[in-house]
Design a protein around this motif. Structure first.
Motif: not given
Length: 260
Positions: A5, A154, A174, A200, A202, A245, A249
């Motif tokens: 992500t 994030h 995330s 999430l 990443e 996840t 997303a």
């Protein structure tokens, strides 16, 4: 399938082998990627990458490090640029008091501009927050009171209170390769408190490669290692973590279709 992500495929680190980077991601089970904008003035470069690869999508926005360079970016400009089919998010914007590369007032102003764009478009705001928990929580609480907007925190490395407040306000959290580091037990404990429908994974590639690649250049394929550690942390199977996840997303990046 997994979704990375947050990566930065436009960075020069990937110029010599971008095709191979995307191919390796697919081979590792990473079906889709979101390459994140750090400067609106360089948006055409990011968009060209997203347009080249069917599985790559992008955002539009200004990183807090560059906030003072792009204070002339307006809500209307962000909204207009985000209308492109490949643009699935606003940002990344936020507050970074660790480096303080831009004046804090400029960072806050930029963040509020991006919040307004996220609110108007319904696209999720990708938030960068480092060493700024109290101010970030205050701005998110204040702005949500003016009208809800989708957002995700994030590369989460903040404290438990910001994670809790973010979730309470409707946001997602995330996790990056930091989660896999041996000294990140506190972060893994925070991950256990985040509802599974709000998490999430990443890479933040080319930065923050997870174990066993720590210290090397990161790439989207390595998100599988972060997802595996997150699964282990929560005591669930890796395949289930991938499903959770990915579903999350596709829910928050609601404009992004499932393409693989």
């Amino acid at each position: 399938m997994l979704i990375d992500t947050h990566c930065h495929l436009d960075f020069a680190d990937f110029d010599p082998e971008r095709d191979d980077i995307v191919a390796r991601a697919h081979a590792a089970g990473v079906g889709q990627m979101v390459t994140i904008s750090t400067r609106v003035r360089k948006f055409p470069t990011i968009l060209a990458i997203a347009e080249k690869y069917p599985t790559v999508f992008c955002s539009v926005g200004t990183h807090p490090h560059n906030a003072d360079e792009e204070l002339d970016v307006t809500v209307d400009e962000l909204v207009q640029l985000s209308a492109h089919p490949k643009v699935v998010a606003i940002g990344e914007a936020g507050l970074d008091y660790f480096y303080d590369n831009a004046p804090r007032e400029a960072q806050a102003q930029g963040l509020r501009t991006h919040i307004a764009a996220a609110r108007q478009t319904g696209l999720p705001l990708v938030i960068h927050s480092r060493s700024a928990d109290d101010d970030m929580a205050a701005i998110l609480t204040e702005e949500t009171g003016k009208g809800a907007f989708p957002f995700l925190l994030h590369c989460f490395s903040s404290g438990a209170d910001l994670a809790r407040i973010g979730v309470e306000l409707g946001g997602y959290v995330s996790f990056s390769g930091i989660l896999t580091f041996p000294k990140s037990e506190e972060l893994r404990q925070i991950a256990r408190t985040v509802p599974t429908d709000r998490m999430l994974v990443e890479t933040d590639a080319p930065y923050l490669a997870p174990k066993p690649y720590r210290g090397k250049r990161n790439e989207p394929a390595y998100v599988a290692h972060t997802a595996a550690v997150l699964a282990e942390t929560l005591g669930i199977e890796a395949d289930e973590m991938a499903r959770i996840t990915t579903d999350n997303a596709l829910r928050i990046f609601s404009k992004m279709p499932r393409v693989s």
